[in-house]
Design a protein around this motif. Structure first.
Motif, PDB file in Angstrom:
ATOM      1  N   UNK A 102       3.947  -6.983 -10.889  1.00  0.00           N
ATOM      2  CA  UNK A 102       4.568  -7.618  -9.726  1.00  0.00           C
ATOM      3  C   UNK A 102       5.900  -6.962  -9.396  1.00  0.00           C
ATOM      4  N   UNK A 103       6.229  -6.947  -8.091  1.00  0.00           N
ATOM      5  CA  UNK A 103       7.469  -6.315  -7.633  1.00  0.00           C
ATOM      6  C   UNK A 103       8.595  -7.311  -7.420  1.00  0.00           C
ATOM      7  N   UNK A 104       8.295  -8.596  -7.474  1.00  0.00           N
ATOM      8  CA  UNK A 104       9.334  -9.625  -7.427  1.00  0.00           C
ATOM      9  C   UNK A 104       8.761 -10.897  -8.037  1.00  0.00           C
ATOM     10  N   UNK A 105       9.605 -11.888  -8.245  1.00  0.00           N
ATOM     11  CA  UNK A 105       9.180 -13.113  -8.914  1.00  0.00           C
ATOM     12  C   UNK A 105       8.185 -13.904  -8.073  1.00  0.00           C
ATOM     13  N   UNK A 142      15.717 -20.240 -10.129  1.00  0.00           N
ATOM     14  CA  UNK A 142      16.900 -19.450  -9.767  1.00  0.00           C
ATOM     15  C   UNK A 142      16.514 -18.017  -9.386  1.00  0.00           C
ATOM     16  N   UNK A 143      15.502 -17.489 -10.056  1.00  0.00           N
ATOM     17  CA  UNK A 143      14.996 -16.160  -9.677  1.00  0.00           C
ATOM     18  C   UNK A 143      14.393 -16.187  -8.270  1.00  0.00           C
ATOM     19  N   UNK A 144      13.669 -17.270  -7.976  1.00  0.00           N
ATOM     20  CA  UNK A 144      12.866 -17.350  -6.754  1.00  0.00           C
ATOM     21  C   UNK A 144      13.699 -17.660  -5.504  1.00  0.00           C
ATOM     22  N   UNK A 145      14.701 -18.515  -5.640  1.00  0.00           N
ATOM     23  CA  UNK A 145      15.442 -19.022  -4.482  1.00  0.00           C
ATOM     24  C   UNK A 145      16.077 -17.921  -3.634  1.00  0.00           C
ATOM     25  N   UNK A 146      16.765 -16.916  -4.219  1.00  0.00           N
ATOM     26  CA  UNK A 146      17.345 -15.868  -3.358  1.00  0.00           C
ATOM     27  C   UNK A 146      16.292 -15.134  -2.526  1.00  0.00           C
ATOM     28  N   UNK A 147      15.123 -14.891  -3.120  1.00  0.00           N
ATOM     29  CA  UNK A 147      14.045 -14.221  -2.385  1.00  0.00           C
ATOM     30  C   UNK A 147      13.586 -15.085  -1.218  1.00  0.00           C
ATOM     31  N   UNK A 148      13.460 -16.405  -1.480  1.00  0.00           N
ATOM     32  CA  UNK A 148      13.031 -17.328  -0.430  1.00  0.00           C
ATOM     33  C   UNK A 148      14.063 -17.405   0.687  1.00  0.00           C
ATOM     34  N   UNK A 149      15.344 -17.493   0.324  1.00  0.00           N
ATOM     35  CA  UNK A 149      16.392 -17.622   1.333  1.00  0.00           C
ATOM     36  C   UNK A 149      16.494 -16.374   2.212  1.00  0.00           C
ATOM     37  N   UNK A 150      16.157 -15.208   1.629  1.00  0.00           N
ATOM     38  CA  UNK A 150      16.163 -13.965   2.403  1.00  0.00           C
ATOM     39  C   UNK A 150      14.834 -13.735   3.118  1.00  0.00           C
ATOM     40  N   UNK A 151      13.930 -14.732   2.958  1.00  0.00           N
ATOM     41  CA  UNK A 151      12.598 -14.682   3.577  1.00  0.00           C
ATOM     42  C   UNK A 151      11.805 -13.436   3.174  1.00  0.00           C
ATOM     43  N   UNK A 152      11.937 -13.099   1.880  1.00  0.00           N
ATOM     44  CA  UNK A 152      11.209 -11.946   1.354  1.00  0.00           C
ATOM     45  C   UNK A 152      10.133 -12.352   0.338  1.00  0.00           C
ATOM     46  N   UNK A 153       9.879 -13.675   0.241  1.00  0.00           N
ATOM     47  CA  UNK A 153       8.928 -14.140  -0.762  1.00  0.00           C
ATOM     48  C   UNK A 153       7.480 -13.835  -0.410  1.00  0.00           C
ATOM     49  N   UNK A 154       7.201 -13.411   0.826  1.00  0.00           N
ATOM     50  CA  UNK A 154       5.832 -13.049   1.212  1.00  0.00           C
ATOM     51  C   UNK A 154       5.732 -11.566   1.563  1.00  0.00           C
ATOM     52  N   UNK A 155       6.681 -10.765   1.078  1.00  0.00           N
ATOM     53  CA  UNK A 155       6.674  -9.332   1.395  1.00  0.00           C
ATOM     54  C   UNK A 155       5.583  -8.608   0.605  1.00  0.00           C
ATOM     55  N   UNK A 156       5.528  -8.859  -0.685  1.00  0.00           N
ATOM     56  CA  UNK A 156       4.614  -8.124  -1.569  1.00  0.00           C
ATOM     57  C   UNK A 156       3.330  -8.926  -1.808  1.00  0.00           C
ATOM     58  N   UNK A 157       2.465  -8.899  -0.831  1.00  0.00           N
ATOM     59  CA  UNK A 157       1.207  -9.647  -0.947  1.00  0.00           C
ATOM     60  C   UNK A 157       0.006  -8.733  -1.231  1.00  0.00           C
ATOM     61  N   UNK A 158       0.208  -7.425  -1.124  1.00  0.00           N
ATOM     62  CA  UNK A 158      -0.871  -6.484  -1.426  1.00  0.00           C
ATOM     63  C   UNK A 158      -0.732  -5.979  -2.860  1.00  0.00           C
ATOM     64  N   UNK A 159      -1.672  -5.152  -3.297  1.00  0.00           N
ATOM     65  CA  UNK A 159      -1.572  -4.547  -4.615  1.00  0.00           C
ATOM     66  C   UNK A 159      -0.537  -3.436  -4.603  1.00  0.00           C
ATOM     67  N   UNK A 160       0.234  -3.329  -5.659  1.00  0.00           N
ATOM     68  CA  UNK A 160       1.246  -2.293  -5.740  1.00  0.00           C
ATOM     69  C   UNK A 160       0.571  -0.916  -5.747  1.00  0.00           C
ATOM     70  N   UNK A 161       1.173   0.036  -5.055  1.00  0.00           N
ATOM     71  CA  UNK A 161       0.650   1.409  -4.969  1.00  0.00           C
ATOM     72  C   UNK A 161      -0.822   1.412  -4.570  1.00  0.00           C
TER      73      UNK A 161
END
Length: 480
Positions: free
Chosen positions: A275-278, A341-360
């Motif tokens: 995974x690329x983020x939490x 605490x790991x998740x909240x900054x990603x959510x607030x920046x609206x990046x929690x749905x960025x990495x929905x595909x398989x990496x590489x």
């Protein structure tokens, strides 16, 4: 009965032969055989636990029938509350009674009042958290009219007790698994073979990876004050792979075993350590529990709608409840809060749905940015697992404090003892990276690899399990 035991190696072929050669022509007989086999499998630990799962099953079956009779909202709500109260009441008593009692006593002692209340010697029924959530999803879905209540008690009892996933998931929804008990199953050779492949890889992860990692992780965590920072780092890493190999290995065996009997269970792990983020990690780790909390707790609370305070509060609630679900210890609650605490900054920046595909995706190697993201997410996860593994919050903080000093750059004293296990961890990561876009790791049949090479590979894994398997350990999630 453990999946990695001689008992199960005898039990499974017998049930398989009876299922396909004796009861094949009669659906009810097949379902009844599943119930008998499942109760035998579950009662193998302690027959007294059977009364609890049977009672819970009959209660929710009856409540489902009751919900089909009433349209009045008040009566329907009363039935739902009855299901919630009884099921969560059992779970709370067996799992959390002593925890709440001890904290109640500690709270009063802070004000100089000493209370002497004797705790109870309670045995936690294996898998109670899993089948409780499974039956609750049925009554909640019937209450919301998302699912028709069943009148087939044999199918319902089989659904709740289905032995492959009974004690450690995946936590199946009635909407997915229950209808499969209504339909006549046909033996499909290709599905059964694919199931055997998944079982094989699950055993490799459990016996070779998890059980060997457990030996070293236990030694290091039990004596953390005497070890260097580098040793503590490896101890945390060993547990990180132990819990993955242990739990995802169980899920692989459960899903593969289900395929032998013509059933399809939901995927429970999707290569989470890539995974690329939490946020991506939690879409890939223990998927059946994560989606359960999302659908039955997070969304009803309002999810990510509303103001900032509500969003943050909902995230903390779902992660802390998830931590508390895992066990009656403050370490699990801190583990959940840390992930929030790991998740909240990603959510607030609206990046929690960025990495929905398989990496590489479609590439052999990740980009430098992707690699950096994977490593960073892995390290954050590893830190959180220290709280999950440590016996107390104080021990967890002392363990982490021990990692962050200059001896982190030294070679651990027992490094040579770990080499074989580290090599197997590398093999695990390498093979799963190559297969990360597949449903499971040994899904090799639709490749250009010649059949004789594939079969040779399966044989190598098979003999590796026997030659390099660690000392038998219970599955970690049996305690939850």
């Amino acid at each position: 009965m453990l999946f990695n035991s001689i008992d199960f190696a005898i039990f499974l072929p017998i049930v398989f032969l009876l299922y396909w050669f004796v009861t094949q022509r009669n659906l009810k007989s097949q379902n009844l055989l599943i119930i008998i086999a499942s109760y035998l499998f579950y009662g193998w630990w302690d027959y007294r636990f059977l009364a609890l799962i049977i009672f819970s099953s009959l209660l929710d079956y009856s409540i489902g029938l009751g919900l089909s009779k009433y349209e009045e909202k008040r009566k329907r709500k009363a039935l739902l509350l009855l299901s919630l109260f009884v099921n969560l009441g059992f779970l709370g008593f067996f799992k959390y009674y002593n925890f709440f009692l001890e904290n109640f006593i500690d709270a009063f002692s802070l004000f100089g009042n000493k209370i002497s209340i004797q705790g109870l010697n309670i045995i936690l029924p294996v898998g109670i958290s899993f089948y409780t959530f499974q039956t609750l999803s049925y009554t909640i879905d019937v209450y919301k009219k998302k699912l028709e209540p069943t009148k087939d008690i044999i199918s319902f009892l089989a659904f709740v007790s289905f032995f492959p996933q009974l004690v450690a998931g995946p936590i199946e929804r009635a909407s997915n698994l229950l209808p499969q008990f209504y339909k006549k199953r046909k033996f499909v050779y290709s599905h059964a073979v694919d199931g055997m492949r998944q079982i094989l890889w699950g055993l490799f992860k459990k016996v070779v990876i998890a059980d060997n990692c457990a030996t070293f992780a236990n030694q290091i965590f039990d004596n953390y004050s005497d070890n260097s920072a580098s040793t503590l780092f490896f101890g945390a890493m060993f547990f990180t792979f132990q819990i993955y190999g242990d739990f995802s290995g169980y899920s692989d065996i459960a899903i593969g075993t289900s395929r032998l009997f013509g059933f399809n269970l939901m995927r429970n792990f999707a290569f989470p350590y890539f995974s690329r983020d939490i946020a991506e990690f939690w879409r890939r780790w223990h998927i059946s529990l994560s989606t359960w909390f999302r659908d039955y707790l997070y969304i009803p609370l309002g999810g990510s709608k509303g103001g900032l305070v509500k969003k943050v509060t909902n995230v903390f609630i779902i992660f802390i409840v998830s931590g508390f679900w895992h066990g009656a210890n403050w370490t699990f609650i801190i583990w959940g809060a840390l992930n929030a605490l790991y998740f909240i900054p990603i959510m607030l920046m609206k990046k929690n749905r960025v990495n929905t595909n398989n990496v590489a995706e479609g590439r052999l190697f990740p980009t430098f940015v992707e690699f950096r993201q994977i490593v960073f997410t892995f390290l954050l996860t590893m830190i959180a697992w220290v709280f999950f593994r440590a016996p107390s919050v104080a021990d967890a903080f002392l363990y982490l404090k021990g990692i962050f000093n200059n001896s982190i750059f030294t070679v651990p004293d027992k490094f040579n003892n770990w080499l074989i296990t580290l090599c197997f961890i590398f093999v695990l990561v390498f093979i799963e990276w190559l297969q990360r876009e597949k449903e499971h790791t040994l899904e090799l049949q639709n490749t250009n690899i010649p059949s004789y090479l594939r079969r040779s590979f399966y044989l190598i894994i098979f003999f590796t399990i026997f030659w390099f398997g660690g000392s038998q350990q219970d599955f970690i999630y049996f305690q939850f």
